[in-house]
Design a protein around this motif. Sequence first.
Motif, PDB file in Angstrom:
ATOM      1  N   THR A 127       3.833   5.898  -5.579  1.00 18.41           N
ATOM      2  CA  THR A 127       3.699   6.051  -6.972  1.00 18.41           C
ATOM      3  C   THR A 127       2.476   6.918  -7.306  1.00 18.41           C
ATOM      4  N   GLN A 128       1.493   6.849  -6.618  1.00 19.70           N
ATOM      5  CA  GLN A 128       0.216   7.793  -6.890  1.00 19.70           C
ATOM      6  C   GLN A 128       0.622   9.177  -6.707  1.00 19.70           C
ATOM      7  N   ILE A 129       1.342   9.254  -5.549  1.00 14.59           N
ATOM      8  CA  ILE A 129       1.606  10.612  -5.166  1.00 14.59           C
ATOM      9  C   ILE A 129       2.892  11.259  -6.298  1.00 14.59           C
ATOM     10  N   ALA A 160       2.951  10.390  -9.271  1.00 14.04           N
ATOM     11  CA  ALA A 160       2.052  10.852 -10.497  1.00 14.04           C
ATOM     12  C   ALA A 160       1.420  11.942 -10.526  1.00 14.04           C
ATOM     13  N   ARG A 161       0.793  12.157  -9.460  1.00 14.26           N
ATOM     14  CA  ARG A 161      -0.033  13.480  -9.322  1.00 14.26           C
ATOM     15  C   ARG A 161       0.877  14.544  -9.258  1.00 14.26           C
ATOM     16  N   ASP A 197       2.345   1.737  -3.294  1.00 13.97           N
ATOM     17  CA  ASP A 197       1.319   2.179  -4.540  1.00 13.97           C
ATOM     18  C   ASP A 197       1.120   3.634  -4.162  1.00 13.97           C
ATOM     19  N   ALA A 198       0.950   3.909  -2.727  1.00 13.40           N
ATOM     20  CA  ALA A 198       0.797   5.398  -2.391  1.00 13.40           C
ATOM     21  C   ALA A 198       1.705   6.290  -3.038  1.00 13.40           C
ATOM     22  N   GLN A 202       0.676  -1.159   0.180  1.00 12.03           N
ATOM     23  CA  GLN A 202      -0.060  -0.061   0.029  1.00 12.03           C
ATOM     24  C   GLN A 202       0.815   1.162  -0.135  1.00 12.03           C
TER      25      GLN A 202
END
Length: 299
Positions: free
Chosen positions: A76-78, A80-81, A73-74, A70
């Motif tokens: 990676t999302q941060i 990308a954002r 993944d978080a 988790q």
Amino acid sequence: MEFRQLSYFVAVVETGSISAASRRVHIAQPALTRQIRLLEEDLDTRLFDRHARGMRLTVAGQALFDEAQQLLDARTQIRARLTALGSGLIGKVSLGVTVTHLWVPEVAGLLSRYRDHYPQVAFEVFPLLSGPQLERLREGSLDAGVLYLDETGYPGLEARRLQNDHLLLAVPERSAWAQTPPQRLTELADADFVWGFRSASPVYFDRMQAHFQRLDFHPRVVQYGADNIAILSMVAAGLGIAILPAASSCHPMPGIRFLRLPELDTCSMPLWFAWRPDNDSPALHNLIALVDGAAPGSM
């Protein structure tokens, strides 16, 4: 505990061995083994039961594996954002538009092109007259505006010319003027006019007044409207006639006839796209780039 160590740990769990994991993460086996040991020391617990046939997760190791996935993944999302925000691919842009220009093809086309290029950026569009736009641009509560400006510019703003406009005469559809259009402004000397307030758009108001003074035309104003939509509503109700930007005719209103006069054609009313140069929003600068690609000139 570092993200790098967590990614190594996940690789070991998913591949089932240090040797297979080292090939996946592209580091030597001794270095990978050391990183797993450092992670265990940092957490002060064993993550694997090591035996001759391989490695098996401990209870603590299984808990960390669930959390680590988790966390990675978080991350990676941060990333990308933040990358998308930095490049203007997401976010928002607040844009003021003079009321009668919301339907102008140049403005509508700009909004449409921006949506096509940056579909995840949210538009906040505020129908504001030039005066209120200038105030909000100055205080920083508006990213950009589509408004009337002086040719000499406005302190603290950058601008690009977006459209060249002129003036039109708006008369009630049932009036005699609609049946027999005037050819010169002098024919309107005794007509009742509906006018706007200078505070709503000082540059537009002063430019129009200067043009009429050169022509020695002095309209008899009997009614006032807060904006061009209100003025047109009053014209449609038969309270008078009005002189407005030609852009007003892009949004037809029942009961109104728009007429062109040569003396009104010669009053140039350029529309500008303006913003504060100290606004470093990537989403805004992408919008500016689109304006630069379509603008006939710069200020």
